[in-house]
Enzyme design. Structure first.
Site, PDB file in Angstrom:
ATOM      1  CG  ASP A  46      48.969  -7.710  14.419  1.00 45.51           C
ATOM      2  OD1 ASP A  46      48.126  -7.319  13.325  1.00 45.51           O
ATOM      3  OD2 ASP A  46      50.248  -8.033  13.894  1.00 45.51           O
ATOM      4  CE1 TYR A  51      54.774 -11.754  11.736  1.00 47.48           C
ATOM      5  CE2 TYR A  51      52.690 -11.628  13.361  1.00 47.48           C
ATOM      6  CZ  TYR A  51      53.769 -10.962  12.397  1.00 47.48           C
ATOM      7  OH  TYR A  51      53.582  -9.484  12.355  1.00 47.48           O
ATOM      8  CE  LYS A  77      50.950  -8.078  10.516  1.00 47.36           C
ATOM      9  NZ  LYS A  77      50.690  -8.725  11.642  1.00 47.36           N
ATOM     10  N   GLY A 234      56.509  -3.520  17.252  1.00 48.73           N
ATOM     11  CA  GLY A 234      57.888  -3.474  17.654  1.00 48.73           C
ATOM     12  C   GLY A 234      58.142  -2.151  18.289  1.00 48.73           C
ATOM     13  CB  SER A 238      64.074  -6.445  17.223  1.00 50.89           C
ATOM     14  OG  SER A 238      63.551  -6.454  16.059  1.00 50.89           O
ATOM     15  N   GLY A 239      63.423  -5.755  20.697  1.00 52.95           N
ATOM     16  CA  GLY A 239      63.904  -6.343  21.960  1.00 52.95           C
ATOM     17  C   GLY A 239      64.922  -5.395  22.878  1.00 52.95           C
ATOM     18  CG  LEU A 241      64.602   0.643  22.757  1.00 57.52           C
ATOM     19  CD1 LEU A 241      63.479   1.201  22.156  1.00 57.52           C
ATOM     20  CD2 LEU A 241      65.409   1.479  23.901  1.00 57.52           C
ATOM     21  CB  ALA A 242      62.137  -4.959  26.269  1.00 56.73           C
TER      22      ALA A 242
END
Length: 336
Positions: A46, A51, A77, A234, A238-239, A241-242
């Site tokens: 995707d 971007y 998109k 996501g 946005s990160g 959780l990682a």
């Protein structure tokens, strides 16, 4: 056509980071990460013109140029048109304003008209180096718009992008279309229309371990009733959780850090990764067909595929719910 008939597998690749989101990423790192995704069996990619003002599409196109077109599924998109001229003033992208300051310098137009939609698709095909797209999302409709302006922009998309994409789908030029947003309201409004009808939607950041209550209230029941599927964007918020520090494109606030700490303590107790908990939670809803985390290092791809396959004990999910760390109405893997 349902997204379940289009999207291959439960794990895709979101290319927003490849547009130099937050920082400039060396081409070598991008190439290695994309090759790692391919080697791990990921076949759904995707992207979006937004971007990095086309940079992510260009970089993705370099990889895909070496692969048979029928071997992967590609979505991009519409809603932002990349111009050949450079941006001469500070662009106003609201909450996403500083995300791609290291991307291409091109000027970007916000527009969801029929003409802009066709121009956007033409530009994407050129940057990606492909002859067709599988899915096209209407990007960020209603982003940072309020009141009458929000209604105006939605109407612009309804009479412009929605109709063009419906025609392209009916003609077999694309396989499906929907909305790609990080708000639930525009999807809900679209599902209330008699026509045109989307095939699914990409919901970014609104169905994660940290943020899912709003989607559960109205959107997901509507989608389930109408048999409309969701791609989760996501899934790691946005990160944060990682192992990262960002939430909602900004530095995570203390209350979010505290909640992540509680989830991380629970995953540690059960010997699983927090990525596994986050990814499998987002995919547990019946409407979810795939999740598309982004990455800029090959090791992150390995972590994502391992997280998808990791065996998470039922006791973890029971405790997650018992400790109030998820909405009681949220489906969990143990409910399947």
């Amino acid at each position: 056509m349902s997204l379940t008939d289009i999207v291959p597998g439960r794990l895709g690749f979101g290319t927003a980071p490849l547009g130099n989101m937050f920082r400039a990423i060396p081409d070598a790192d991008v190439e290695a990460t994309l090759e790692a995704a391919w080697e791990e069996g990921i076949r759904f990619f995707d992207t979006a013109p937004f971007y990095g003002a086309g940079l992510a599409e260009e970089r993705l196109g370099t990889l895909l140029s070496t692969k048979p077109r029928d071997s992967f599924v590609l979505s991009t998109k519409v809603g932002r048109v990349i111009l050949d001229e450079p941006e001469s003033s500070e662009p106003d992208f609201g909450e996403k304003g500083g995300l791609f300051e290291h991307g291409n310098p091109n000027k970007i137009l916000h527009e969801w008209t029929a003409d802009a939609t066709e121009r956007s698709i033409e530009g994407s095909l050129k940057r990606l180096g492909v002859d067709r797209l599988d899915i096209v999302w209407v990007h960020d409709i209603a982003q940072d718009f309020h009141g009458d302006l929000w209604v105006q922009k939605f109407e612009e998309a309804r009479t412009g992008a929605f109709r063009v994409l419906t025609r392209l789908r009916d003609e077999g030029v694309i396989r499906g279309w929907g909305l790609g947003v990080n708000r639930t309201e525009p999807i809900e409004m679209t599902l209330e229309l008699d026509e045109p009808r989307p095939d699914g939607f990409l919901l970014a950041g609104r169905y994660t371990l940290l943020d899912h209550e709003h989607a559960l209230q109205r959107l997901l029941p509507m989608a389930q009733e109408q048999n409309v599927s969701m791609v989760v964007g996501g899934p790691y918020s946005s990160g944060v959780l990682a192992g990262g520090t960002n939430f909602e494109y900004q530095q995570a606030p203390p209350e979010i850090v505290e909640r992540v700490g509680k989830i991380k303590a629970l995953t540690d107790e059960h010997g699983i990764s927090i990525k596994a908990a986050a990814l499998q939670f987002s995919l547990a809803h019946p409407v979810s067909v795939a999740a598309i985390p982004g990455a800029t290092r090959p090791s992150r791809i390995t972590e994502d595929t391992a997280a998808l396959d990791q065996s998470v004990p039922a006791a973890f999910w029971h405790e997650l719910r018992a400790r109030g760390l998820v909405n009681p109405a949220a489906p969990l893997p143990i409910d399947a």
